[in-house]
Write an enzyme that holds these catalytic residues in place. Structure first.
Site, PDB file in Angstrom:
ATOM      1  N   ASN A  79       0.820  -1.213   0.000  1.00  0.00           N
ATOM      2  CA  ASN A  79       0.000   0.000   0.000  1.00  0.00           C
ATOM      3  C   ASN A  79       0.856   1.266   0.000  1.00  0.00           C
ATOM      4  OD1 ASN A  79      -2.392  -1.598   0.136  1.00  0.00           O
ATOM      5  ND2 ASN A  79      -1.908  -1.966   2.270  1.00  0.00           N
TER       6      ASN A  79
ATOM      7  N   ASP B 151       3.534   3.519   4.211  1.00  0.00           N
ATOM      8  CA  ASP B 151       4.959   3.678   4.548  1.00  0.00           C
ATOM      9  C   ASP B 151       5.543   4.867   3.783  1.00  0.00           C
ATOM     10  OD1 ASP B 151       5.074   0.981   5.934  1.00  0.00           O
ATOM     11  OD2 ASP B 151       4.556   0.367   3.910  1.00  0.00           O
TER      12      ASP B 151
ATOM     13  N   ARG C 225      -8.381   4.664   5.976  1.00  0.00           N
ATOM     14  CA  ARG C 225      -7.798   3.374   6.350  1.00  0.00           C
ATOM     15  C   ARG C 225      -6.370   3.581   6.842  1.00  0.00           C
ATOM     16  NH1 ARG C 225      -6.465   0.898   0.269  1.00  0.00           N
ATOM     17  NH2 ARG C 225      -4.260   1.487   0.321  1.00  0.00           N
TER      18      ARG C 225
ATOM     19  N   GLU D  56      -2.884   4.313   8.292  1.00  0.00           N
ATOM     20  CA  GLU D  56      -2.331   5.238   9.282  1.00  0.00           C
ATOM     21  C   GLU D  56      -2.430   6.696   8.829  1.00  0.00           C
ATOM     22  OE1 GLU D  56       1.276   4.110  11.234  1.00  0.00           O
ATOM     23  OE2 GLU D  56       2.043   6.155  11.306  1.00  0.00           O
TER      24      GLU D  56
END
Ligand SMILES: Cc1cn([C@H]2C[C@H](O)[C@@H](COP(=O)(O)OP(=O)(O)O[C@H]3O[C@@H](C)[C@H](O)[C@@H](O)[C@H]3O)O2)c(=O)[nH]c1=O
Length: 376
Positions: A14, A17, A270, A272
């Site tokens: 995703n 990061d 969704r 973080e």
């Protein structure tokens, strides 16, 4: 001469990061005047967030030197502060260079965001290293004893000015091909695959007032397509079912995603970073947490709910937590959604209050810089 910082980011999957490290890198450069280098092993993820970030060449963007983190590491001079994001494994040769460069190098492990209690107790703890290196755990968080939250200087002022400016909002939406109709509530949806989606969409379609649901392209499109019973959905696709209008948007650059959240009355987010950005938007939100093995994410979800629900009426708190739990369990959403409608004004006021309360604390970048200053 200002200190040099470098951040290592290994993209697990995703965009979180890349999203968090890119945001932090930009802020350290822009607001603290630091020399910042971002090492990323999958620059393509960064390009989705910032299309100008070149995937191959090492180049500067927003004051940050962006470098591909090569599998075959070539020696470079370490920075004064080295951040390994989310416990990624630094190249062994770089760790050796940090130990042997003849300067003190501060090594930080920046952890994932969590509202769990234990986080405060672990924030700032040393992690013993051979070779005299000093490494510490740095935990973002919502409580006083944590490293705080990523928040750029002036973010809330910019957000409030935008939300107060109907023409600016309309122009932004227009640039995405969106034209809201009078009386429509604007919602956004960014989610992983979710079995709870059909129940929520049914409830929106049956609602007495109209909703326009804006969906940036991503993993939820398959579920959406099945509910709509349409062929593959592409950017620009539109559909109407009852009171619900749906439009698929492109995946927008990170700063535009903020504006999208600010335009909306309700944001499903969704992971973080989008989760936090929806909080800074000051509007009610629905969080789909990143699922972990053996259900470890449920503790994190409940820990956040325990903090976030503080100060809400019992009925408001019940409605919100029922909705969040159903969404994350992939269960029926209709009853919880209906119950939430009665609490709407309170939830809106609460979202602003929560945002202001969190914004009263030092932000994560400032806390990192302070940590370094104290360590020197
Ligand atoms: C929808 C959208 C998102 N974004 C950005 C916002 C965020 O920076 C990023 C999405 O990141 P997140 O919200 O964190 O969700 P994510 O699911 O992409 O990332 C996740 O990755 C896992 C590996 C982590 O363990 C999770 O904690 C989480 O970070 O994409 C855009 O820039 N444009 C868009 O159109």
């Amino acid at each position: 001469m200002q200190a040099s910082w470098e951040i290592f980011c290994s993209v697990v999957d995703n965009y979180g990061d890349a999203g968090v490290t890119w945001r932090l890198a930009r802020q350290l450069a822009a607001e603290h005047g630091l020399r910042v280098r971002l090492w990323i092993d999958d620059p393509a993820a960064l390009v989705r967030l910032c299309p100008e970030a070149d995937a191959d060449a090492s180049r500067r963007q927003a004051g940050v030197e962006i470098c591909r983190w090569p599998a075959d590491w070539q020696p470079v001079e370490p920075a004064d502060v080295v951040i390994e994001a989310f416990a990624c494994q630094l190249p062994e040769a770089h760790v050796a260079a940090m130990a042997n460069c003849g300067r003190r190098v501060l090594w930080l492990n920046l952890e994932y965001l969590s509202a769990e209690d234990w986080v405060g107790g672990c924030h700032g703890l040393p992690s013993l290293q051979p070779g005299g290196l000093q490494k510490f755990f740095f935990f973002p968080g919502f409580a006083e004893n944590t490293g705080g939250l990523l928040r750029e200087h002036g973010l809330l002022e910019r957000r409030r000015a935008f939300q107060a400016d109907a023409a600016a909002r309309a122009a932004f939406l227009q640039s995405l091909g969106v034209q809201a109709r009078p009386g429509e509530r604007l919602f956004s949806l960014f989610a992983y695959e979710n079995a709870a989606l059909p129940g929520w969409l049914d409830a929106l379609a049956q609602h007495t007032s109209p909703t326009l649901l804006l969906v940036p392209e991503g993993r939820i499109l398959g579920d959406l397509q099945r509910w709509l019973d349409m062929p593959a959905l592409a950017v620009g696709a539109q559909a109407q079912r009852g009171a619900l209008r749906i439009q698929v948007l492109p995946f927008v650059r990170q700063d535009d995603y903020d504006r999208l959240l600010w335009c909306c009355d309700f944001n499903a987010v969704r992971g973080e970073d989008s989760f936090l950005r929806a909080q800074w938007a000051g509007r009610p939100l629905l969080w789909q947490i990143y699922p972990q093995a053996e259900g470890a994410h449920w503790d994190k979800l409940e820990a956040f709910l325990a903090l976030y629900l503080e100060g809400l009426s019992p009925s408001g708190a019940d409605a919100l937590q029922a909705l969040w739990r159903a969404w994350n369990a992939g269960e029926e959403m209709g009853a919880a959604w209906t119950a939430l409608q009665d609490e709407w004004p309170e939830l809106c006021a609460h979202a602003e209050r929560w945002c202001a309360r969190q914004a009263a604390r030092p932000d994560l970048a400032a806390a990192l810089v302070q940590f370094y200053t104290d360590w020197l």
